[in-house]
Design a protein around this motif. Structure first.
Motif, PDB file in Angstrom:
ATOM      1  N   ALA A   9       0.800  -1.229   0.000  1.00 22.49           N
ATOM      2  CA  ALA A   9       0.000   0.000   0.000  1.00 22.49           C
ATOM      3  C   ALA A   9       0.832   1.277   0.000  1.00 22.49           C
ATOM      4  CB  ALA A   9      -0.928   0.008   1.208  1.00 22.49           C
ATOM      5  N   GLU A  10       2.041   1.215   0.507  1.00 18.40           N
ATOM      6  CA  GLU A  10       2.812   2.443   0.733  1.00 18.40           C
ATOM      7  C   GLU A  10       3.082   3.209  -0.563  1.00 18.40           C
ATOM      8  OE1 GLU A  10       4.494   5.303   3.130  1.00 18.40           O
ATOM      9  OE2 GLU A  10       3.387   3.514   3.738  1.00 18.40           O
ATOM     10  N   GLU A  11       3.293   2.485  -1.682  1.00 19.19           N
ATOM     11  CA  GLU A  11       3.547   3.163  -2.953  1.00 19.19           C
ATOM     12  C   GLU A  11       2.313   3.904  -3.463  1.00 19.19           C
ATOM     13  OE1 GLU A  11       7.045   0.415  -5.019  1.00 19.19           O
ATOM     14  OE2 GLU A  11       5.005   0.371  -5.803  1.00 19.19           O
ATOM     15  N   LEU A  24      -0.633   4.666  -1.303  1.00 12.95           N
ATOM     16  CA  LEU A  24      -1.165   5.510  -0.231  1.00 12.95           C
ATOM     17  C   LEU A  24      -0.101   5.662   0.839  1.00 12.95           C
ATOM     18  CD1 LEU A  24      -4.680   3.825   0.125  1.00 12.95           C
ATOM     19  CD2 LEU A  24      -4.211   6.045  -0.924  1.00 12.95           C
ATOM     20  N   PRO A  25       0.790   6.639   0.709  1.00 16.78           N
ATOM     21  CA  PRO A  25       1.812   6.839   1.741  1.00 16.78           C
ATOM     22  C   PRO A  25       1.162   7.008   3.110  1.00 16.78           C
ATOM     23  CG  PRO A  25       2.263   8.212  -0.164  1.00 16.78           C
ATOM     24  CD  PRO A  25       0.893   7.624  -0.377  1.00 16.78           C
ATOM     25  N   SER A  26       1.804   6.462   4.111  1.00 15.74           N
ATOM     26  CA  SER A  26       1.211   6.483   5.448  1.00 15.74           C
ATOM     27  C   SER A  26       0.908   7.898   5.922  1.00 15.74           C
ATOM     28  CB  SER A  26       2.150   5.789   6.447  1.00 15.74           C
ATOM     29  OG  SER A  26       3.440   6.367   6.406  1.00 15.74           O
ATOM     30  N   SER A  27       1.696   8.868   5.457  1.00 17.60           N
ATOM     31  CA  SER A  27       1.469  10.254   5.886  1.00 17.60           C
ATOM     32  C   SER A  27       0.177  10.834   5.314  1.00 17.60           C
ATOM     33  CB  SER A  27       2.650  11.132   5.438  1.00 17.60           C
ATOM     34  OG  SER A  27       2.793  11.097   4.031  1.00 17.60           O
ATOM     35  N   ARG A  67      -2.567   8.624   4.250  1.00 20.62           N
ATOM     36  CA  ARG A  67      -3.533   7.537   4.139  1.00 20.62           C
ATOM     37  C   ARG A  67      -4.640   7.695   5.170  1.00 20.62           C
ATOM     38  NH1 ARG A  67      -1.155   1.683   4.893  1.00 20.62           N
ATOM     39  NH2 ARG A  67       0.337   2.636   3.457  1.00 20.62           N
ATOM     40  N   ASP A 106      -7.406   6.670   7.812  1.00 23.65           N
ATOM     41  CA  ASP A 106      -7.405   5.560   8.763  1.00 23.65           C
ATOM     42  C   ASP A 106      -8.185   4.372   8.206  1.00 23.65           C
ATOM     43  OD1 ASP A 106      -5.948   7.070  10.496  1.00 23.65           O
ATOM     44  OD2 ASP A 106      -7.659   7.697  11.725  1.00 23.65           O
ATOM     45  N   ASP A 157      -6.703   0.459   2.973  1.00 21.49           N
ATOM     46  CA  ASP A 157      -5.613  -0.333   2.412  1.00 21.49           C
ATOM     47  C   ASP A 157      -5.632  -0.157   0.895  1.00 21.49           C
ATOM     48  OD1 ASP A 157      -3.448  -1.986   2.294  1.00 21.49           O
ATOM     49  OD2 ASP A 157      -4.443  -3.737   3.161  1.00 21.49           O
TER      50      ASP A 157
END
Length: 322
Positions: free
Chosen positions: A276-278, A280-283, A285, A287, A290
């Motif tokens: 998912a990070e590519e 939806l970067p965690s910064s 994304r 809550d 996924d």
């Protein structure tokens, strides 16, 4: 300039994640560094990965502690493209003969891919001219130029050969996930070659075909199954469906080293998911959200007009067999 090579006891490769902003050459002295470079896509493309795998074994042979485990990590660094594992296994077969023999085999893999690129460019350009008419407008997907090989390239090599013949209309380069490899890498290579091109968002390809703006689709493959199913970057299947609906050729240009007779069809291939990070970067994304991020898809052989390798043209539209 070669995408990847052996220089003074180490692997040197162009960091494709730094392009197009800057041209950076990485010098890699350990298998662990090479695995990391492969997984973050600093080096990618089926032929280049095959060379990387073989050169990685040459690195491992110079540090003989637990070579088997080291080679296994290299072989499985990315699971979908067949070339990486094939290059690793080919070089590893020479391990009993010593490090020099392993390096010789790895350099043979490199040299064979260089020769294959030249042959594919000529054969692919001939077929595209035959199928798509004079000065075709072509859509490409992913990056299949020198960056994906060592020099030359696969599908983009054929496009560039048409340009050298003054027989190319224009190119649409789709953005291509992961990491926008078309918008960053293919566009960079086309610009350096002086080829007229535009970048298209991935989802626009089938619509542009339907609107009559594309005369043919040409792209590469990371694996070609025994039945002719094509494993390539995510979005390839959609372009194949669009080409079929528009009645235009869908041509795959890839080296013989991507043909995998041991895999019957696409349903047997492990498809890499990049996480998912590519997407939806965690910064950024929300809550609980996924993502689904497959790096590849499977295009059924029924949708493929032809496969071009350095040795042959396989007309799947005429029921020829891989």
């Amino acid at each position: 300039m070669r995408t990847i090579d052996w220089v003074d006891g180490a692997v040197e490769l162009i960091d494709q994640t730094a392009l197009p902003a800057r041209l950076t050459v990485l010098r890699i002295g350990t298998v662990e560094e090479l695995v990391a470079a492969i997984q973050r896509l600093a080096v990618r493309g089926a032929p280049a990965l095959g060379v990387a795998g073989a050169l990685g074994v040459a690195l491992a042979a110079r540090h003989p502690d637990d070579v088997a485990a080291t080679v296994r990590r290299l072989e499985t660094a990315r699971p979908t493209a067949v070339n990486l594992a094939r290059g690793v296994r080919r070089a590893a077969a020479r391990l009993p003969e010593g490090a020099d023999a392993v390096l010789a085999e790895a350099l043979a893999v490199r040299d064979e891919e260089i020769a294959a690129s030249a042959a594919m460019a000529a054969r692919g350009a001939d077929l595209l001219a035959e199928l798509c008419g004079a000065r075709p407008r072509l859509l490409t997907h992913c990056n299949t130029g020198a960056l994906a090989a060592v020099v030359g390239g696969t599908a983009l090599g054929a496009v560039l050969e048409l340009h050298r013949r003054d027989a190319l209309g224009a190119v649409l380069a789709s953005e291509t996930r992961p990491l926008l490899q078309g918008a960053r890498l293919t566009a960079w290579e086309l610009g350096r070659a002086g080829v007229p091109y535009r970048v298209a968002v991935d989802g626009a390809g089938p619509f542009l075909m339907a609107r009559g703006e594309v005369d043919g689709v040409v792209l590469g493959a990371d694996r070609i199954c025994a039945n002719g199913d094509v494993i390539n970057k995510i979005g390839t299947y959609a372009h194949a469906l669009g080409a079929r609906r528009a009645g235009i050729p869908f041509v795959v240009v890839a080296p013989e080293s991507t043909v995998d007779p041991d895999t019957a069809g696409g349903e047997e291939v492990e498809i890499e998911d990049r996480g998912a990070e590519e997407v939806l970067p965690s910064s950024a994304r929300p809550d609980g959200v996924d993502a689904v991020n497959p790096a590849f898809d499977v295009t059924p052989h029924e949708l493929v007009t032809a496969i071009v390798t350095e040795r042959r043209v396989i007309r799947l539209d005429r029921a020829e067999r891989v």
